[in-house]
Design a protein around this motif. Structure first.
Motif, PDB file in Angstrom:
ATOM      1  N   ARG A   1      -9.774  -5.291  -9.101  1.00 43.71           N
ATOM      2  CA  ARG A   1      -9.828  -5.274  -8.177  1.00 43.71           C
ATOM      3  C   ARG A   1      -9.211  -5.407  -6.980  1.00 43.71           C
ATOM      4  O   ARG A   1      -8.947  -5.112  -5.312  1.00 43.71           O
ATOM      5  CB  ARG A   1     -10.749  -3.635  -8.126  1.00 43.71           C
ATOM      6  CG  ARG A   1     -10.107  -2.512  -6.689  1.00 43.71           C
ATOM      7  CD  ARG A   1     -11.667  -1.156  -7.015  1.00 43.71           C
ATOM      8  NE  ARG A   1     -12.923  -2.144  -6.877  1.00 43.71           N
ATOM      9  CZ  ARG A   1     -13.714  -2.630  -6.760  1.00 43.71           C
ATOM     10  NH1 ARG A   1     -13.817  -2.511  -5.310  1.00 43.71           N
ATOM     11  NH2 ARG A   1     -14.716  -3.179  -6.708  1.00 43.71           N
TER      12      ARG A   1
ATOM     13  N   ARG B   1       0.995  -1.165  -0.197  1.00 43.94           N
ATOM     14  CA  ARG B   1      -0.301   0.077  -0.150  1.00 43.94           C
ATOM     15  C   ARG B   1       1.072   1.102   0.012  1.00 43.94           C
ATOM     16  O   ARG B   1       0.822   1.981  -1.243  1.00 43.94           O
ATOM     17  CB  ARG B   1      -1.064  -0.167   0.964  1.00 43.94           C
ATOM     18  CG  ARG B   1      -1.970   0.971   1.458  1.00 43.94           C
ATOM     19  CD  ARG B   1      -3.171   1.073   2.308  1.00 43.94           C
ATOM     20  NE  ARG B   1      -2.189   0.242   3.938  1.00 43.94           N
ATOM     21  CZ  ARG B   1      -2.495  -0.820   3.871  1.00 43.94           C
ATOM     22  NH1 ARG B   1      -3.748  -1.692   3.106  1.00 43.94           N
ATOM     23  NH2 ARG B   1      -2.306  -1.891   5.385  1.00 43.94           N
TER      24      ARG B   1
ATOM     25  N   GLN C   1      -7.202  -5.516  -3.381  1.00 44.30           N
ATOM     26  CA  GLN C   1      -7.818  -4.950  -1.956  1.00 44.30           C
ATOM     27  C   GLN C   1      -6.651  -6.715  -1.097  1.00 44.30           C
ATOM     28  O   GLN C   1      -6.577  -6.152  -0.048  1.00 44.30           O
ATOM     29  CB  GLN C   1      -8.801  -4.658  -1.996  1.00 44.30           C
ATOM     30  CG  GLN C   1      -9.311  -3.676  -2.780  1.00 44.30           C
ATOM     31  CD  GLN C   1     -11.075  -3.607  -3.291  1.00 44.30           C
ATOM     32  OE1 GLN C   1     -11.600  -5.108  -2.937  1.00 44.30           O
ATOM     33  NE2 GLN C   1     -11.987  -2.054  -2.618  1.00 44.30           N
TER      34      GLN C   1
ATOM     35  N   ASP D   1      -2.553   6.798  -8.509  1.00 44.36           N
ATOM     36  CA  ASP D   1      -3.615   5.360  -8.454  1.00 44.36           C
ATOM     37  C   ASP D   1      -4.153   5.629  -7.546  1.00 44.36           C
ATOM     38  O   ASP D   1      -4.116   4.949  -6.256  1.00 44.36           O
ATOM     39  CB  ASP D   1      -2.358   4.111  -9.173  1.00 44.36           C
ATOM     40  CG  ASP D   1      -2.105   4.121 -10.314  1.00 44.36           C
ATOM     41  OD1 ASP D   1      -1.711   4.551 -11.315  1.00 44.36           O
ATOM     42  OD2 ASP D   1      -0.846   3.278 -10.618  1.00 44.36           O
ATOM     43  N   SER D   2      -6.031   4.598  -7.491  1.00 45.37           N
ATOM     44  CA  SER D   2      -6.596   4.235  -6.991  1.00 45.37           C
ATOM     45  C   SER D   2      -5.366   2.997  -6.910  1.00 45.37           C
ATOM     46  O   SER D   2      -4.938   1.981  -7.422  1.00 45.37           O
ATOM     47  CB  SER D   2      -7.652   4.207  -7.077  1.00 45.37           C
ATOM     48  OG  SER D   2      -7.725   3.553  -8.444  1.00 45.37           O
ATOM     49  N   GLN D   3      -7.042   1.669  -6.292  1.00 50.38           N
ATOM     50  CA  GLN D   3      -6.699   0.420  -5.732  1.00 50.38           C
ATOM     51  C   GLN D   3      -6.862  -0.282  -7.161  1.00 50.38           C
ATOM     52  O   GLN D   3      -6.635  -0.928  -7.738  1.00 50.38           O
ATOM     53  CB  GLN D   3      -7.028  -0.317  -5.418  1.00 50.38           C
ATOM     54  CG  GLN D   3      -6.709  -0.143  -4.048  1.00 50.38           C
ATOM     55  CD  GLN D   3      -7.288  -0.861  -2.119  1.00 50.38           C
ATOM     56  OE1 GLN D   3      -8.840  -0.882  -2.405  1.00 50.38           O
ATOM     57  NE2 GLN D   3      -6.559  -1.108  -1.356  1.00 50.38           N
ATOM     58  N   ASP D   4      -8.133   0.268  -7.598  1.00 48.64           N
ATOM     59  CA  ASP D   4      -8.320  -0.529  -8.992  1.00 48.64           C
ATOM     60  C   ASP D   4      -7.434  -0.051 -10.167  1.00 48.64           C
ATOM     61  O   ASP D   4      -7.113  -0.969 -10.857  1.00 48.64           O
ATOM     62  CB  ASP D   4      -9.582   0.402  -9.390  1.00 48.64           C
ATOM     63  CG  ASP D   4     -10.483  -0.600 -10.636  1.00 48.64           C
ATOM     64  OD1 ASP D   4     -10.381  -1.468 -11.088  1.00 48.64           O
ATOM     65  OD2 ASP D   4     -10.628   0.489 -11.135  1.00 48.64           O
ATOM     66  N   ASP D   5      -6.584   1.249 -10.361  1.00 52.53           N
ATOM     67  CA  ASP D   5      -5.905   1.585 -11.287  1.00 52.53           C
ATOM     68  C   ASP D   5      -4.693   0.694 -11.031  1.00 52.53           C
ATOM     69  O   ASP D   5      -4.291   0.298 -12.337  1.00 52.53           O
ATOM     70  CB  ASP D   5      -5.255   3.324 -10.684  1.00 52.53           C
ATOM     71  CG  ASP D   5      -6.224   4.193 -10.909  1.00 52.53           C
ATOM     72  OD1 ASP D   5      -7.550   4.110 -12.184  1.00 52.53           O
ATOM     73  OD2 ASP D   5      -6.330   5.226 -10.305  1.00 52.53           O
TER      74      ASP D   5
ATOM     75  N   ARG E   1       2.344   1.297  -3.623  1.00 48.35           N
ATOM     76  CA  ARG E   1       1.686   1.864  -4.497  1.00 48.35           C
ATOM     77  C   ARG E   1       1.741   3.560  -4.333  1.00 48.35           C
ATOM     78  O   ARG E   1       1.519   4.713  -4.999  1.00 48.35           O
ATOM     79  CB  ARG E   1       0.499   1.396  -4.727  1.00 48.35           C
ATOM     80  CG  ARG E   1      -0.572   2.174  -5.260  1.00 48.35           C
ATOM     81  CD  ARG E   1      -1.924   1.360  -5.311  1.00 48.35           C
ATOM     82  NE  ARG E   1      -2.395   0.939  -3.970  1.00 48.35           N
ATOM     83  CZ  ARG E   1      -3.281   2.128  -3.516  1.00 48.35           C
ATOM     84  NH1 ARG E   1      -3.980   3.081  -3.842  1.00 48.35           N
ATOM     85  NH2 ARG E   1      -4.173   2.470  -2.347  1.00 48.35           N
ATOM     86  N   LYS E   2       1.326   4.488  -3.140  1.00 43.12           N
ATOM     87  CA  LYS E   2       0.930   5.489  -2.657  1.00 43.12           C
ATOM     88  C   LYS E   2       2.271   6.722  -3.433  1.00 43.12           C
ATOM     89  O   LYS E   2       2.060   7.515  -3.228  1.00 43.12           O
ATOM     90  CB  LYS E   2       0.874   5.787  -1.298  1.00 43.12           C
ATOM     91  CG  LYS E   2      -0.798   5.284  -1.068  1.00 43.12           C
ATOM     92  CD  LYS E   2      -1.521   5.602  -0.046  1.00 43.12           C
ATOM     93  CE  LYS E   2      -3.091   4.944   0.184  1.00 43.12           C
ATOM     94  NZ  LYS E   2      -3.488   5.987   1.699  1.00 43.12           N
TER      95      LYS E   2
END
Length: 90
Positions: free
Chosen positions: A45, A22, A49, A32-36, A25-26
């Motif tokens: 997704r 997490r 998650q 980016d969202s989790q989906d992206d 990614r950030k």
């Protein structure tokens, strides 16, 4: 750690990996969202998650692809290297 069940160990280590995933990614893909990010690594997704939640049942392949996209694929693989013998080991 010595008295932990296999399930406890998997849960503890999975949570750590998920938190690092997490954070990576950030940091690497702040927009980016989790989906992206899930799309970047070719998983749903829902699967992504589960990865961030540290679910140890997610396929290793998914974690490897995520590590590679985050630029840490080599470090992830190197983390599995056997320990080097200590200086005074026979």
């Amino acid at each position: 750690m010595g008295d932990e069940s296999d399930e406890d160990v998997a849960t503890r280590l999975g949570a750590t990996i998920g938190a690092h995933l997490r954070a990576g990614r950030k940091r690497r893909f702040p927009g980016d969202s989790q989906d992206d990010f899930a799309r970047r690594i070719g998983v749903s997704r829902h699967t992504y998650q589960k990865m961030e939640a540290g679910d140890p049942a997610v396929a290793l392949r998914s974690y490897l692809l995520a590590a590679e996209r985050l630029g840490i694929g080599r470090q992830f693989a190197d983390g599995m290297a056997p320990p080097r013998p200590a200086f005074f080991d026979d």
